[in-house]
Design a protein around this motif. Sequence first.
Motif, PDB file in Angstrom:
ATOM      1  N   GLU A 108       1.462   7.130  -6.612  1.00 53.73           N
ATOM      2  CA  GLU A 108       0.340   8.013  -6.960  1.00 53.73           C
ATOM      3  C   GLU A 108       0.632   9.486  -6.665  1.00 53.73           C
ATOM      4  O   GLU A 108      -0.062  10.372  -7.183  1.00 53.73           O
ATOM      5  CB  GLU A 108      -0.907   7.571  -6.186  1.00 53.73           C
ATOM      6  CG  GLU A 108      -1.455   6.215  -6.643  1.00 53.73           C
ATOM      7  CD  GLU A 108      -2.479   5.639  -5.674  1.00 53.73           C
ATOM      8  OE1 GLU A 108      -2.738   6.290  -4.625  1.00 53.73           O
ATOM      9  OE2 GLU A 108      -3.001   4.543  -5.948  1.00 53.73           O
ATOM     10  N   LEU A 109       1.624   9.758  -5.827  1.00 49.71           N
ATOM     11  CA  LEU A 109       1.923  11.133  -5.447  1.00 49.71           C
ATOM     12  C   LEU A 109       2.859  11.809  -6.447  1.00 49.71           C
ATOM     13  O   LEU A 109       3.710  11.156  -7.071  1.00 49.71           O
ATOM     14  CB  LEU A 109       2.547  11.168  -4.051  1.00 49.71           C
ATOM     15  CG  LEU A 109       1.612  10.781  -2.899  1.00 49.71           C
ATOM     16  CD1 LEU A 109       2.409  10.615  -1.605  1.00 49.71           C
ATOM     17  CD2 LEU A 109       0.513  11.816  -2.720  1.00 49.71           C
TER      18      LEU A 109
ATOM     19  N   LYS B 104       0.826  -1.213   0.000  1.00 46.50           N
ATOM     20  CA  LYS B 104       0.000   0.000   0.000  1.00 46.50           C
ATOM     21  C   LYS B 104       0.858   1.260   0.000  1.00 46.50           C
ATOM     22  O   LYS B 104       0.485   2.264  -0.624  1.00 46.50           O
ATOM     23  CB  LYS B 104      -0.958   0.006   1.177  1.00 46.50           C
ATOM     24  CG  LYS B 104      -0.328   0.088   2.560  1.00 46.50           C
ATOM     25  CD  LYS B 104      -1.403   0.134   3.642  1.00 46.50           C
ATOM     26  CE  LYS B 104      -0.805   0.223   5.044  1.00 46.50           C
ATOM     27  NZ  LYS B 104      -1.864   0.282   6.088  1.00 46.50           N
ATOM     28  N   TYR B 105       1.999   1.231   0.669  1.00 48.98           N
ATOM     29  CA  TYR B 105       2.841   2.424   0.700  1.00 48.98           C
ATOM     30  C   TYR B 105       3.554   2.621  -0.635  1.00 48.98           C
ATOM     31  O   TYR B 105       3.745   3.757  -1.083  1.00 48.98           O
ATOM     32  CB  TYR B 105       3.844   2.336   1.846  1.00 48.98           C
ATOM     33  CG  TYR B 105       3.173   2.305   3.198  1.00 48.98           C
ATOM     34  CD1 TYR B 105       2.462   3.420   3.662  1.00 48.98           C
ATOM     35  CD2 TYR B 105       3.201   1.166   4.001  1.00 48.98           C
ATOM     36  CE1 TYR B 105       1.822   3.389   4.896  1.00 48.98           C
ATOM     37  CE2 TYR B 105       2.575   1.139   5.233  1.00 48.98           C
ATOM     38  CZ  TYR B 105       1.878   2.248   5.674  1.00 48.98           C
ATOM     39  OH  TYR B 105       1.238   2.221   6.891  1.00 48.98           O
TER      40      TYR B 105
ATOM     41  N   ARG C 113       2.258   1.823  -3.460  1.00 44.47           N
ATOM     42  CA  ARG C 113       1.225   2.390  -4.348  1.00 44.47           C
ATOM     43  C   ARG C 113       0.984   3.869  -4.024  1.00 44.47           C
ATOM     44  O   ARG C 113       0.807   4.687  -4.941  1.00 44.47           O
ATOM     45  CB  ARG C 113      -0.076   1.589  -4.206  1.00 44.47           C
ATOM     46  CG  ARG C 113       0.021   0.166  -4.772  1.00 44.47           C
ATOM     47  CD  ARG C 113      -1.346  -0.501  -4.839  1.00 44.47           C
ATOM     48  NE  ARG C 113      -1.913  -0.742  -3.515  1.00 44.47           N
ATOM     49  CZ  ARG C 113      -1.678  -1.846  -2.799  1.00 44.47           C
ATOM     50  NH1 ARG C 113      -0.869  -2.780  -3.266  1.00 44.47           N
ATOM     51  NH2 ARG C 113      -2.234  -2.010  -1.609  1.00 44.47           N
ATOM     52  N   GLN C 114       0.965   4.213  -2.746  1.00 47.69           N
ATOM     53  CA  GLN C 114       0.779   5.619  -2.378  1.00 47.69           C
ATOM     54  C   GLN C 114       1.890   6.481  -2.962  1.00 47.69           C
ATOM     55  O   GLN C 114       1.633   7.569  -3.500  1.00 47.69           O
ATOM     56  CB  GLN C 114       0.754   5.766  -0.855  1.00 47.69           C
ATOM     57  CG  GLN C 114      -0.523   5.284  -0.187  1.00 47.69           C
ATOM     58  CD  GLN C 114      -0.462   5.430   1.328  1.00 47.69           C
ATOM     59  OE1 GLN C 114       0.369   6.162   1.868  1.00 47.69           O
ATOM     60  NE2 GLN C 114      -1.318   4.703   2.021  1.00 47.69           N
TER      61      GLN C 114
ATOM     62  N   ILE D 164       6.591   9.125   4.053  1.00 51.86           N
ATOM     63  CA  ILE D 164       6.181   7.722   3.875  1.00 51.86           C
ATOM     64  C   ILE D 164       7.407   6.819   3.756  1.00 51.86           C
ATOM     65  O   ILE D 164       7.460   5.730   4.338  1.00 51.86           O
ATOM     66  CB  ILE D 164       5.278   7.577   2.632  1.00 51.86           C
ATOM     67  CG1 ILE D 164       3.943   8.293   2.864  1.00 51.86           C
ATOM     68  CG2 ILE D 164       5.038   6.097   2.306  1.00 51.86           C
ATOM     69  CD1 ILE D 164       3.071   8.383   1.626  1.00 51.86           C
TER      70      ILE D 164
END
Length: 301
Positions: A15-16, A8-9, A11-12, A28
Amino acid sequence: MLTLRTGKYTRQLAELDPAENYHEMVRIMAEHEFPLDTLIAGELAQLKTFGIPGIARLLHQTGRYEKESTKRLDDTKAILREIMQPGPDSPAGREMVGHLNQIHGFYKIPNHEFLYTLSLFIFETVRWNAVFGWRAMTVNEKEALYREFRDLGEAMNIQDIPPSYEAFEQWKTAYEQAHQTYTPEAEKVTVGILGGLAALLPVWIRPLTQTLVATLINDEQLLKVLGLKAPPLWQQRSILGLMKTRAWLGRHFNLWEKRSFADSRIINHYIHYPNGYQRMRLGPKVLVGRIYARKPLEQTD
């Protein structure tokens, strides 16, 4: 407790936008994606500055790595955390940068040495993850790291920061080729920091501190510059094998999947400050005392 890595991190981060969200991306990475790697890379970055004669000479003159290495390491970790966690542009970050600038103001440090030190906190983190991390950093993650430390450099009034990640990397390489060389001061300060790093390790591994650090530096030329010898091949292979196992585990498990590294005992453990620290009292005692007393510097510690 080991927790399965969900991705999940990762992917985060993907996306940023590093142009707009670089501080969040660095947070992060430091708290969830590459936390321990970022910490270790920061410690090695300090050691690598000793290869520049001017830096090694000043550090030897102050004696802080040779006389009170654990305090120096604790101060550096705490000051960087107090700046980078809220961000160099935040009120708390600006306050701590001002404190750091006052400490540095007692010394005549040329801009190029500030600039080189700044570069290492970027490129040593990138190198570490590429060689020893559970995955290499992406282009966007590298850009975010560059922008975050560019902000720090600007807050510290460092001049001539290269305008891009690529330009800064080229500058760092050229600077090392022109300036990096062995000096007796570099060797003495290196011995000092190794003592401080040993204190951070479990008791059973402390006798192997130099072997471990020399292997993780992974640079024969730099070892010569620092006055260190490359360990025997069997020791290097053993350590590198353990690092490969660690990387494999990291691809599948994450200690900081459900909690932040910022709350962990590792990052909050300060040997010199077992009961916590006063943030605006971090740094050499004599210099901090001068700052608060508003007196001219008469001696350094």
